[in-house]
Design an enzyme around this catalytic site. Structure first.
Site, PDB file in Angstrom:
ATOM      1  N   GLU A   1     -48.536 -39.762 -53.420  1.00 38.58           N
ATOM      2  CA  GLU A   1     -47.256 -39.061 -53.477  1.00 38.58           C
ATOM      3  C   GLU A   1     -46.203 -39.869 -52.734  1.00 38.58           C
ATOM      4  O   GLU A   1     -46.547 -40.771 -51.949  1.00 38.58           O
ATOM      5  CB  GLU A   1     -47.360 -37.691 -52.775  1.00 38.58           C
ATOM      6  CG  GLU A   1     -48.369 -36.747 -53.347  1.00 38.58           C
ATOM      7  CD  GLU A   1     -48.421 -35.437 -52.583  1.00 38.58           C
ATOM      8  OE1 GLU A   1     -49.212 -34.572 -52.971  1.00 38.58           O
ATOM      9  OE2 GLU A   1     -47.668 -35.277 -51.594  1.00 38.58           O
TER      10      GLU A   1
ATOM     11  N   ILE B   1     -51.722 -75.995 -58.137  1.00 40.04           N
ATOM     12  CA  ILE B   1     -52.425 -77.055 -58.858  1.00 40.04           C
ATOM     13  C   ILE B   1     -51.756 -77.336 -60.201  1.00 40.04           C
ATOM     14  O   ILE B   1     -51.641 -78.490 -60.631  1.00 40.04           O
ATOM     15  CB  ILE B   1     -53.909 -76.666 -59.046  1.00 40.04           C
ATOM     16  CG1 ILE B   1     -54.633 -76.710 -57.685  1.00 40.04           C
ATOM     17  CG2 ILE B   1     -54.604 -77.576 -60.059  1.00 40.04           C
ATOM     18  CD1 ILE B   1     -55.997 -76.055 -57.694  1.00 40.04           C
TER      19      ILE B   1
ATOM     20  N   GLY C   1     -45.237 -77.260 -61.845  1.00 41.79           N
ATOM     21  CA  GLY C   1     -44.204 -76.516 -62.560  1.00 41.79           C
ATOM     22  C   GLY C   1     -44.746 -75.748 -63.748  1.00 41.79           C
ATOM     23  O   GLY C   1     -44.239 -74.671 -64.098  1.00 41.79           O
TER      24      GLY C   1
ATOM     25  N   GLU D   1     -55.626 -48.161 -53.990  1.00 37.83           N
ATOM     26  CA  GLU D   1     -56.894 -47.690 -53.417  1.00 37.83           C
ATOM     27  C   GLU D   1     -57.029 -48.098 -51.950  1.00 37.83           C
ATOM     28  O   GLU D   1     -58.111 -48.406 -51.465  1.00 37.83           O
ATOM     29  CB  GLU D   1     -58.079 -48.153 -54.266  1.00 37.83           C
ATOM     30  CG  GLU D   1     -58.012 -47.549 -55.667  1.00 37.83           C
ATOM     31  CD  GLU D   1     -59.288 -47.712 -56.463  1.00 37.83           C
ATOM     32  OE1 GLU D   1     -60.371 -47.771 -55.876  1.00 37.83           O
ATOM     33  OE2 GLU D   1     -59.178 -47.769 -57.697  1.00 37.83           O
TER      34      GLU D   1
ATOM     35  N   THR E   1     -54.231 -49.895 -48.930  1.00 37.10           N
ATOM     36  CA  THR E   1     -53.652 -51.209 -48.656  1.00 37.10           C
ATOM     37  C   THR E   1     -54.552 -52.017 -47.721  1.00 37.10           C
ATOM     38  O   THR E   1     -55.456 -51.488 -47.068  1.00 37.10           O
ATOM     39  CB  THR E   1     -52.275 -51.057 -47.996  1.00 37.10           C
ATOM     40  OG1 THR E   1     -52.445 -50.410 -46.722  1.00 37.10           O
ATOM     41  CG2 THR E   1     -51.320 -50.238 -48.858  1.00 37.10           C
TER      42      THR E   1
END
Length: 397
Positions: free
Chosen positions: A129, A345, A348, A371, A373
């Site tokens: 909530e 790796i 760009g 579930e 943090t």
């Protein structure tokens, strides 16, 4: 037959079929899932036929009946592709379905579990909530009896946020406060609320950073009337325990999912390093790239071992508190690091849409949030370690 009675040979076949489905049917259509923000109907139908909507639901209710050790092996395969696929049936098997499996009455199980296992019904876990996320003790949704007898209806009012599968849900597992917390318990109950019940409203589908195709939305409950039989387990004090138990089990599953997606990021990285060249030399020949690959591989191997050990400890009853939180904390943080290295790796290229590691980089970010943090996991781990070390306190199982 119980969940623990799925034989090794049968499970090996289930795992092999799932791996083939993921890698030959779903992986080639990841871009379609991303672009259309939905899992194609034919893939959903295949998942239904394979029993994936009920793989962790007991066989007596129409599921495959996998135990948690088998669940995590399956989750590592499901994590290899778009997480939207797993999301379709994840709540049926996990945090929503396990509330019914572990705490429902025989009548409630008979009414819902078989239809959930077949995929006819999609269940949503309505706990989070505004102001009450990882810690359900702050719930503001209220449930009050409309009368004084045990057979009186319940009236539910409140708002839920970020509810997975809410736009397609047929059933909501709704947590609500039925009284203020007191010495008798936290006063949190859990209810079965069909999605078509008057007063239930599902908001617009959330626009998220990643995990396209995995739908979430807000859900509001305004004077929603449900019968006494909708109270799961027939007790007002089951809700908090059901939420904590289901979430702890779900954390082991999420940890395994993180290992699966980290393995995919590693595989993409190795393939790119072996084929992409810089100055005519494959970049995988460069020692700094090899170092990044080594860190990825080490994280994946450690995560896989931790998940398997945690699932075994859960099944034996040795540890159902600390280890699930430790596994989720380590594996989701590890997956984030592996995904980040995968983009590095690729250079760009890794920042471009339609490249798998770009999607993975966005998808894994959510794993550290839902579930519970990473911060909540640290509190659970540390708090239980201290509690277990106090005089007269044993290890926390």
């Amino acid at each position: 037959m119980t969940t623990a009675e799925v034989g090794d040979d049968d499970f090996a076949e289930i795992l092999a079929q799932t791996r083939q489905f993921v890698r030959t049917a779903v992986v080639p259509r990841e871009q379609e899932i991303l672009a259309e923000d939905r899992v194609p109907d034919d893939l959903r139908e295949q998942a239904e036929k394979m029993g994936l909507f009920g793989y962790a639901i007991p066989q007596q209710w129409g599921g495959l009946g996998l135990n948690l050790a088998q669940d995590v092996e399956l989750a590592m395969e499901l994590g290899y592709t778009s997480l939207a696929l797993r999301s379709l049936f994840g709540t049926n098997n996990g945090i929503a379905g396990q509330v019914l499996v572990g705490f429902g009455t025989d009548e409630q199980k008979a009414q819902w579990l078989e239809r959930m296992a077949s995929g006819e019904v999609v269940a949503s876990f309505a706990l989070t909530e505004p102001g009450a996320g990882s810690n359900p003790s702050g719930l503001r949704t209220r449930a009050v009896r409309d009368g004084s007898g045990d057979d009186a209806d319940w009236i539910i009012n409140g708002d839920k946020r970020f509810i997975t599968n809410a736009p397609i849900a047929d059933l909501f597992i709704v947590f609500a406060r039925s009284r203020p917390a007191d010495d008798a318990g936290p006063g949190i109950a859990v209810f079965l609320v069909p999605a078509d019940t008057e007063g239930v409203r599902v908001g617009a589908k959330d626009a998220k950073m990643g995990q396209e195709g995995a739908w979430t939305a807000d859900v509001s409950f305004t004077d929603v009337r449900v019968p006494a039989g909708a109270l799961i387990g027939g007790s007002e004090d089951i809700g908090y325990r059901a939420a904590m138990t289901s979430l702890a089990r779900g954390r082991v599953h999420i940890a395994a999912l993180a290992v699966g997606i980290a393995q995919r990021a590693l595989d993409e990285s190795v393939a790119y390093a072996a084929s992409a060249t810089q100055g005519g030399t494959p970049i995988g020949k460069f020692q700094l790239v090899q170092a990044m690959l080594a860190d990825q591989q080490t994280g994946v191997l450690a995560g896989r071992a931790l998940v398997r050990d945690t699932a075994a400890r859960w099944l034996s009853g040795e540890d159902r508190r600390i280890a699930p939180s430790a596994a989720k904390l380590f594996c989701t943080e590890m997956a984030a690091k592996v995904a980040d290295l995968a983009v590095q790796i690729h250079g760009g290229t890794g920042y471009m849409r339609e490249v798998p590691v770009e999607r993975i980089y966005r998808d894994v970010r959510l794993l550290r949030l839902y579930e519970g943090t990473s911060e909540i996991q640290r509190l659970i781990i540390g708090g239980n370690l201290v509690k277990g070390a106090q005089p007269g306190k044993g290890a926390q199982a």
